[in-house]
Design an enzyme around this catalytic site. Sequence first.
Site, PDB file in Angstrom:
ATOM      1  N   LYS A  24     111.419 -26.802 -55.682  1.00  0.00           N
ATOM      2  CA  LYS A  24     112.278 -27.007 -54.472  1.00  0.00           C
ATOM      3  C   LYS A  24     111.178 -27.066 -53.206  1.00  0.00           C
ATOM      4  O   LYS A  24     110.183 -26.111 -53.242  1.00  0.00           O
ATOM      5  CB  LYS A  24     113.202 -26.062 -54.368  1.00  0.00           C
ATOM      6  CG  LYS A  24     114.250 -26.304 -53.319  1.00  0.00           C
ATOM      7  CD  LYS A  24     115.206 -25.232 -53.243  1.00  0.00           C
ATOM      8  CE  LYS A  24     116.268 -25.497 -52.058  1.00  0.00           C
ATOM      9  NZ  LYS A  24     117.398 -24.334 -52.215  1.00  0.00           N
ATOM     10  N   SER A  33     121.916 -25.769 -52.111  1.00  0.00           N
ATOM     11  CA  SER A  33     121.146 -26.731 -51.355  1.00  0.00           C
ATOM     12  C   SER A  33     120.041 -27.099 -52.374  1.00  0.00           C
ATOM     13  O   SER A  33     119.283 -28.123 -52.184  1.00  0.00           O
ATOM     14  CB  SER A  33     120.299 -25.948 -50.348  1.00  0.00           C
ATOM     15  OG  SER A  33     119.748 -24.703 -50.945  1.00  0.00           O
ATOM     16  N   SER A  83     122.901 -21.423 -53.951  1.00  0.00           N
ATOM     17  CA  SER A  83     122.257 -22.957 -53.672  1.00  0.00           C
ATOM     18  C   SER A  83     121.489 -23.239 -55.145  1.00  0.00           C
ATOM     19  O   SER A  83     120.830 -24.334 -55.334  1.00  0.00           O
ATOM     20  CB  SER A  83     121.154 -22.770 -52.666  1.00  0.00           C
ATOM     21  OG  SER A  83     121.789 -23.021 -51.453  1.00  0.00           O
TER      22      SER A  83
END
Lengths: 483, 490, 100
Positions: free
Chosen positions: B79, B154, B178
């Site tokens: 990420k 997210s 997330s």
Amino acid sequence: MSLEDKYLITVGLEVHCELRTATKLFCGCANVFGSPPNTNICPVCLGLPGALPVLNRRAVEYAIAIGLALNCDVRRSVFARKNYFYPDMPKDFQISQYDEPICVEGYLELPVAGKRVGIVRAHIEEDTGKTTHVGSSGRIQGADFSLVDYNRSGIPLVEIVSAPDMESAEEAREYVSELRAILVATGATDGKMEEGSLRVDANVSVHRKGTEELGTRCEIKNLNSLRSLGRAIQYEARRQMEIVEEGGRVRQQTRHWNEDQGVTSSLRSKEEANDYRYFPEPDLVPLEPSSEMVELVRAELPVLPPARRAALSDLAGGKPNRSELEQIGTCIGLDLDGFVSSAAEAGLPFKLALSRAANELAALVGAGEALSPEAFVGVLKAEDSGRLSATQAKAVMAWLAETGGAVEEAISALGFVGLSDDEVGSLVDRVTAEHPNEWGRYMAGENQLAGFFIGAAMKASGGKVNGRVFSALLAGKRESAQS
Amino acid sequence: MAIVDMAAREIASAVRNRELSATEVVEAHLSEISAHDREVAAFLLVLADEARHRARSIDEAIARGEEVGPLAGVPIAVKDNMTLRGVETTCASRILAGWRPPYTATVVQRVESAGAIVIGKTNLDEFAMGSSTENSGFFPTRNPIDLSRVPGGSSGGSAAAVAARFTPLALGSDTGGSIRQPASLCGVVGAKPTYGLVSRYGLIAFASSLDQIGPFARSVEDAAALLSVIASRDPMDSTSLGVGFDASGIAEGVQGMRIGVVEEMLEGVSSGVASVLDSAIAALEAAGAAIERVSVPAARYGLSAYYLIAPAEASSNLARFDGVRYGLRVEGEDITETYLRTRERGFGAEVKRRIMLGTYALSAGYYDALYGKAQQVRTLIARDFAAAYEHFDALISPTSPTVAFRFGERSDPLSMYMSDVCTIPSNLAGHPGMSVPFGPAENGMPAGVQVLAPALREGVMFRVAMALEAAASEAAVPEWAKAAGSGGAA
Amino acid sequence: MSSDQISRDETLHIAHLARLAITDEEADLYSRQLSAVLAHARDIGALDIAGVEPTMHAVSMRNVMREDVVADSLDREEVLASAPSSEAGMFLVPRIMGEE
Ligand SMILES: [Zn+2]
């Protein structure tokens, strides 16, 4: 009646003390002064995204030492974030201790003023970087741009907040010099005000005598010497008195001391209410110094200035007068009290030892020179026995500080070798014979003529005669002539 | 079986046994990415050259007979809120565009020293603030199972990359769900470990007291294998717990376990998701667990507490993006104007909204009523969980109340915030939680079951997850993977 | 708990504290949206939880410290390469008005 007689001044001080750790507060960057810009920086002290702080154990130990030295309670503390934007602060928040500081409720004695000043708190926080304002005037206002160096960012500080217990510039100065001596003694800091190791902010307010209501305080920044501190407080107090006298109101402000112009001026162009939005720093855990940790630090504390002062006061017979207190303070501040006690142990008069240490020796040390305690005691012995005059003793100290070597060497190198008692005796015979008239009057009881004969003997010997020895022999000659 | 369908542990063992080269593994995944990431948009940056280079050096090390790590040759997506030295790291924000960090996150160092190959940086909601990846400052990521739907967020890019078979493993971060919510929406496994189990050093903070890094994989065992690599003490993180994670024993089953179904997490759940949970309950009972409903009353206040605490911390964490040291600067007349313009231009609407909210919650006069009270609610939630765990070994719930929604369907911030209602309480308590695919629910979209356990009881959590996985229906795969069948054979 | 509605002025003040330039229209939008979120958060305002200890974070550790040992610093040129503007080894910033 002057303005100063009509008003009371109240001063509280905040002293920021840079700790002498090897590394910064939250990262392993070196804590050194004077490196090329931005060479002691890492993700943590540069506030790079993703970096996290880890607390320096040594900094905590120093903070505990400071707390103990200032008679504080050392207790559980929590770091908080103080949020505000400024380019010298890489995270745009400062990690500090807010509502739970590590040290609280201590005090510091001011021996000359004879009062105790409360220590409200002492807490750990990180320093900011340094901004250099470049531009037309070189001052904050009107600078075209600024350059930022983060070497200082994250250097450990302990901020010591006093109670508003001081009532004059002199007391404030004494507080700072006493505090400095204590801090230096703990080893926590080098105490160099000129390098910013010790930075003082003063909160000053005034109120008319006989009224209860306290005045509004102003905070003065940029006080980087004891002299600035004293001048700035006097200036600021006077400024506030004049405002009140003219029926005005003092506005709460942060003001900047300008050393060259000798004035304080408002630091903020627009008054923005500070809202630092403090909250507990989630990247650090609470600090709960164990009693073991505190006791270890306590065990390593050296004898601190108040105890050293008490020891010197005992030598003075327990109750030093004001000027002696000041001299004792000077000696302790410069770490010279050992000289005084060595001299006293050698049987020398305390007042002489204190005066020579606080004046001549202090001046030499201040100029970066040194003298061994043995040499100091040796010079004082020579002076006390009358071999050296005061002036000569001072010259010998200076010579020794510069050149080193033994006291006797200095005395002969400087030509202070006195005449032997026999030689002085012949000198007495010679000058009395040369001045029969004066000798007759002296014999008749005009004692003041002894001075005349000393002068003559000095002349005749080229200054080598010791006045006290000469006087004694002169008096002896008269006695034996009369008996 | 196609290389891109292989599990991480299968790849690692094939590479170690020289049945496959790391280079072949990397090429297979890179070609899948170049074929399909145009549609999915999971990656902000594909590190093709770097990955090829790493693969070669791993192959050489194996040829020399050197010891390689447990994840040797396994691609992993990271990420884009974790730093990798010299590689652009943006948090999907324009304010950080072009920033090349001078240091590498601890977690990335750990996967690399285990032999994994970072294949790219994945998309996210800007600064991890969002539940759909629509808030990326660059472009939205699509759900590989249905490209008209969001992947969740997210960590939407990481979830989508694993679901799309671009990589067998990915790292995400979970502040309020997330990792778990996008795992549920994309039909993959995603775990948020106990707070402090995985180092946050190098994770660009959203809400420091809630953020935790965790694994994405297509199987529970792969997720456990990745967690055992990244869980460890880090002297650079003061909140690092100093323990590891041992994945052995996670296949021991749930016979005799007591598992609670959290009542507060059943409200507002779609019928499809509710029936997924029902069949999960039946499966666990069939596997020998005793299931009962349990109330965790304070969980009801999780959302409110979260939307005060997380923005408050974020408002402070994001102050440093000011145009002075790195990233975007929009020059103004003076420093204040530069701050204002830089942050105005650099941050997206959701980030600004949360900074505003957090600034408000911390500001003088509101702290006690807002931030302070929210911190007290955290204590209540932890207390209520502790009470529940006196009677249960683990808890389960839906991961997300609904399946993946369509783009633009949730424009009102508050309705978007509701996506995290089941996941937030474990962040507030610091407990582990994970999502295991157990779908499909509405429209054939995947839906996950969330497994919760007490702090540092990841072992129990993974045991329940494995039992669920064993009973789950066939995993959802992208359309192109169905069509390709066994394309790209090894 | 504070009143439900956050005024536009208050919104502008908050925006300035956070150093976010916002337009008047945005101020209106944010004041509506923030009010809505805070209204939702009002449920915790009603909780009677006086005396409950706040939780800073889930970790219950204390006294995490490192030894005072120097570690490597970063290469200045690598750091300044990311800076929007630099000069003489330092970060260059626009002029600072007398504000802190
Ligand atoms: Zn550093």
